[in-house]
Motif scaffolding. Structure first.
Motif, mmCIF file in Angstrom:
data_model
loop_
_atom_site.group_PDB
_atom_site.id
_atom_site.type_symbol
_atom_site.label_atom_id
_atom_site.label_comp_id
_atom_site.label_asym_id
_atom_site.label_seq_id
_atom_site.Cartn_x
_atom_site.Cartn_y
_atom_site.Cartn_z
ATOM 1 N N LEU A 68 -29.137 2.850 16.940
ATOM 2 C CA LEU A 68 -30.120 2.998 18.262
ATOM 3 C C LEU A 68 -30.146 4.154 18.779
ATOM 4 O O LEU A 68 -29.056 5.117 18.918
ATOM 5 C CB LEU A 68 -29.608 1.858 19.134
ATOM 6 N N PRO A 69 -31.267 4.604 19.298
ATOM 7 C CA PRO A 69 -31.429 6.033 19.709
ATOM 8 C C PRO A 69 -30.540 6.493 21.133
ATOM 9 O O PRO A 69 -30.131 5.527 21.842
ATOM 10 C CB PRO A 69 -32.984 6.099 20.165
ATOM 11 N N VAL A 70 -30.289 7.699 21.234
ATOM 12 C CA VAL A 70 -29.518 8.081 22.427
ATOM 13 C C VAL A 70 -30.635 8.797 23.697
ATOM 14 O O VAL A 70 -31.490 9.073 23.048
ATOM 15 C CB VAL A 70 -28.232 9.128 22.007
ATOM 16 N N THR A 71 -29.795 9.027 24.521
ATOM 17 C CA THR A 71 -30.972 9.974 25.592
ATOM 18 C C THR A 71 -30.104 10.905 26.258
ATOM 19 O O THR A 71 -28.844 10.785 26.470
ATOM 20 C CB THR A 71 -31.151 8.607 26.784
ATOM 21 N N LEU A 118 -22.594 15.902 35.738
ATOM 22 C CA LEU A 118 -22.283 16.104 34.216
ATOM 23 C C LEU A 118 -23.635 15.759 33.227
ATOM 24 O O LEU A 118 -24.196 14.840 33.112
ATOM 25 C CB LEU A 118 -21.188 15.235 33.750
ATOM 26 N N THR A 119 -23.660 16.853 32.145
ATOM 27 C CA THR A 119 -24.791 16.759 31.261
ATOM 28 C C THR A 119 -24.268 16.093 30.107
ATOM 29 O O THR A 119 -23.047 16.173 29.657
ATOM 30 C CB THR A 119 -25.249 18.024 30.871
ATOM 31 N N THR A 120 -25.114 14.878 29.797
ATOM 32 C CA THR A 120 -24.144 14.149 28.615
ATOM 33 C C THR A 120 -25.071 13.302 27.969
ATOM 34 O O THR A 120 -26.454 13.333 28.241
ATOM 35 C CB THR A 120 -23.227 12.928 29.456
ATOM 36 N N ILE A 121 -24.940 12.818 26.751
ATOM 37 C CA ILE A 121 -25.435 12.186 25.770
ATOM 38 C C ILE A 121 -25.364 10.584 26.063
ATOM 39 O O ILE A 121 -24.133 10.239 26.053
ATOM 40 C CB ILE A 121 -25.259 12.552 24.304
ATOM 41 N N GLN A 122 -26.332 9.860 26.578
ATOM 42 C CA GLN A 122 -26.006 8.658 26.859
ATOM 43 C C GLN A 122 -26.399 7.538 25.778
ATOM 44 O O GLN A 122 -27.374 7.394 25.278
ATOM 45 C CB GLN A 122 -27.091 8.136 28.133
ATOM 46 N N GLN A 123 -25.472 7.017 25.586
ATOM 47 C CA GLN A 123 -25.327 5.507 24.571
ATOM 48 C C GLN A 123 -26.236 4.583 25.273
ATOM 49 O O GLN A 123 -26.125 4.252 26.291
ATOM 50 C CB GLN A 123 -24.115 5.162 24.133
ATOM 51 N N PRO A 124 -26.958 3.694 24.537
ATOM 52 C CA PRO A 124 -27.501 2.431 25.283
ATOM 53 C C PRO A 124 -26.776 1.629 24.924
ATOM 54 O O PRO A 124 -26.839 0.469 24.291
ATOM 55 C CB PRO A 124 -28.953 2.551 24.091
ATOM 56 N N ILE A 125 -26.112 1.378 26.014
ATOM 57 C CA ILE A 125 -24.804 0.231 25.881
ATOM 58 C C ILE A 125 -25.117 -1.026 26.126
ATOM 59 O O ILE A 125 -24.654 -2.019 25.103
ATOM 60 C CB ILE A 125 -23.700 0.540 27.061
ATOM 61 N N GLY A 126 -26.089 -1.328 26.863
ATOM 62 C CA GLY A 126 -26.826 -2.658 26.826
ATOM 63 C C GLY A 126 -27.410 -3.357 25.581
ATOM 64 O O GLY A 126 -27.335 -4.301 24.953
ATOM 65 N N GLU A 180 -17.883 -1.383 29.992
ATOM 66 C CA GLU A 180 -19.211 -1.834 30.133
ATOM 67 C C GLU A 180 -19.889 -2.522 28.971
ATOM 68 O O GLU A 180 -20.572 -3.528 28.994
ATOM 69 C CB GLU A 180 -20.087 -0.567 30.432
ATOM 70 N N LEU A 181 -19.224 -2.061 27.713
ATOM 71 C CA LEU A 181 -19.817 -2.909 26.487
ATOM 72 C C LEU A 181 -19.272 -4.228 26.394
ATOM 73 O O LEU A 181 -20.264 -4.859 26.270
ATOM 74 C CB LEU A 181 -19.234 -1.987 25.187
#
Length: 334
Positions: free
Chosen positions: A324-327, A284-292, A81-82
Motif C-alpha cells: 500500500l502507498p505511503v504519504t 517531525l517530517t515523516t513518511i506515513q504508513q496507511p495503518i488503517g 494503532e495497528l
C-alpha cells in the motif's frame, strides 16, 4: 460461601427446564424449536450470564469467531494503532481478537503461537519481528503477516517501504543535505527502506552511512547507542533518515543536546506517522504508513482464507505482497 464458577450448559438446561440437547439446538439454531422453548433458553442464558465455551466449540469443528494477533508490543505507537485498527476491522465482521505481545522475544512468540493454535483461533495475523521461527511452518491455520516475510505461501501486507525510503532520502537531499545517514534496526537485503535510501544515494554519488540499533533494544540503551553513533559520525553526517519515528525523535533530542538547529544545521526524517507521534511531535517530517488500510487489508486477506477453510478448500499461496502507498508528511525537521 460457595465457590464461584462459570455456569455450564447443564446449568442452562436446568434453569430452562429442558434437555442439554435442546439447549445445544437453540444455541446452534438446528432443527425446529417452538418460540416458547427458545424464549425459556434465552431467559436462562441471560439470568445465568452463560458464555459458550469457545474452545469446546472449536473441538466440535465450529468457528470460535476469534483471531490471534501477535505484535512486538502495543506500547509502541505503530503496533498499538495497528492492533486497534485490526480489532475494529474484525469487529465489523463479528470477530474478536486475542492480542499477544512478544516483547521482542522469540521464545515468547513461540509460546503465544502455540497458545493461539491450541485455543483453535480461526486465524492469526502476525506483525512480530523475530526472525527464523520454524514453528510458523507447522501452522495449519489461516495466517497473514504485516510487514513480515515468512514464506511465499504466507500473504504479507505492507506499505511501500522502498518507495518510502526513496522519498525520505530525496527530501533530505532536496533540502540541502550532502551526507544523510540511515538509522535503522537491521541492515540487509530484507530492509526495503534501506534499499530505497541506497538507490537515491547511488544516483547522487554519495557514500551511504548506515547506523543500526536493534529494534528490541531497551529504551534507555537505545538512546545511548543512537547518541554514540551520531557522536562518532560527527560532521561527516548532516541529516538522518530514521526508519521509525521513535528513533527520529531520539535524533532530534540528540541534535538539541549538541546545540544544533533543526533543520538549519541538521535535518531529520522519520517513518510511520502514527497519530500518537504526530500529536507529540507535530514538527517531525515523516513518511506515513496507511495503518488503517494495512489493518483492513490484512483482515480481508485473512477472512478470505478463513472462508476457504470453512468451505473445505485449500489455502492458496500468495504470489506477491499486498503493498500500500505511503504519504510524505512535511514538518519542519527537514
Amino acid at each position: 460461601m460457595a465457590a464461584r464458577r462459570e455456569p455450564t450448559l447443564a446449568d442452562v438446561a436446568d434453569a430452562a427446564g429442558v434437555s442439554l440437547t435442546t439447549v445445544s439446538r437453540v444455541l446452534n439454531n438446528r432443527g425446529y424449536l417452538s418460540d416458547s422453548i427458545k424464549a425459556r433458553v434465552a431467559a436462562a442464558i441471560a439470568e445465568l450470564n452463560y458464555r459458550p465455551n469457545q474452545v469446546a466449540r472449536a473441538l466440535h469443528g465450529k468457528s470460535t469467531q476469534t483471531i490471534g494477533v501477535i505484535v512486538p508490543t502495543v506500547a509502541l505507537p505503530f503496533f498499538g494503532e495497528l492492533a486497534a485498527e485490526i480489532e475494529n476491522a474484525l469487529a465489523d465482521h463479528g470477530y474478536r481478537i486475542l492480542v499477544c505481545n512478544s516483547m521482542g522475544r522469540a521464545d515468547r512468540e513461540r509460546e503465544y503461537l502455540d497458545l493461539l493454535v491450541s485455543h483453535r483461533v480461526d486465524g492469526i495475523i502476525s506483525g512480530a519481528h523475530n526472525e527464523n521461527l520454524k514453528e510458523y511452518g507447522t501452522v495449519r491455520l489461516p495466517l497473514v503477516t504485516v510487514d513480515r516475510e515468512l514464506s511465499p505461501a504466507v500473504p504479507n501486507v505492507r506499505c511501500a517501504n522502498e518507495e518510502g525510503g526513496r522519498a525520505a532520502t530525496e527530501l533530505l537531499l532536496e533540502r540541502g543535505s550532502h551526507s544523510p545517514a540511515l538509522l535503522t534496526s537491521r541492515t540487509g537485503a530484507h530492509n526495503r527502506r534501506e534499499a530505497g535510501y541506497r538507490q537515491v544515494l547511488e544516483r547522487a554519488g554519495i557514500e551511504p552511512v548506515i547506523m543500526t540499533v536493534d529494534f528490541h533494544t531497551p529504551d534507555a540503551e537505545r538512546a545511548r547507542l543512537i547518541n554514540a553513533h551520531l557522536d562518532a559520525a560527527g560532521s561527516q553526517v548532516d541529516a538522518v533518515f530514521a526508519t521509525d519515528d521513535l528513533s527520529a525523535a531520539a535524533v532530534l533530542h540528540w541534535a538539541t543536546g549538541r546545540g544544533l538547529e533543526v533543520p538549519t544545521d541538521f535535518k531529520v526524517v522519520g517513518f510511520d506517522g502514527t497519530a500518537a507521534v504526530r500529536r507529540a511531535l507535530p514538527e517531525l517530517t515523516t513518511i506515513q504508513q496507511p495503518i488503517g488500510a494495512l489493518a483492513r487489508t490484512a483482515v480481508e486477506v485473512l477472512l478470505t482464507q478463513v472462508e476457504a477453510v470453512a468451505q473445505g478448500e485449500e489455502i492458496g499461496s500468495s504470489p506477491s505482497p499486498a503493498e500500500l502507498p505511503v504519504t510524505v508528511l512535511r514538518g519542519s525537521t527537514a
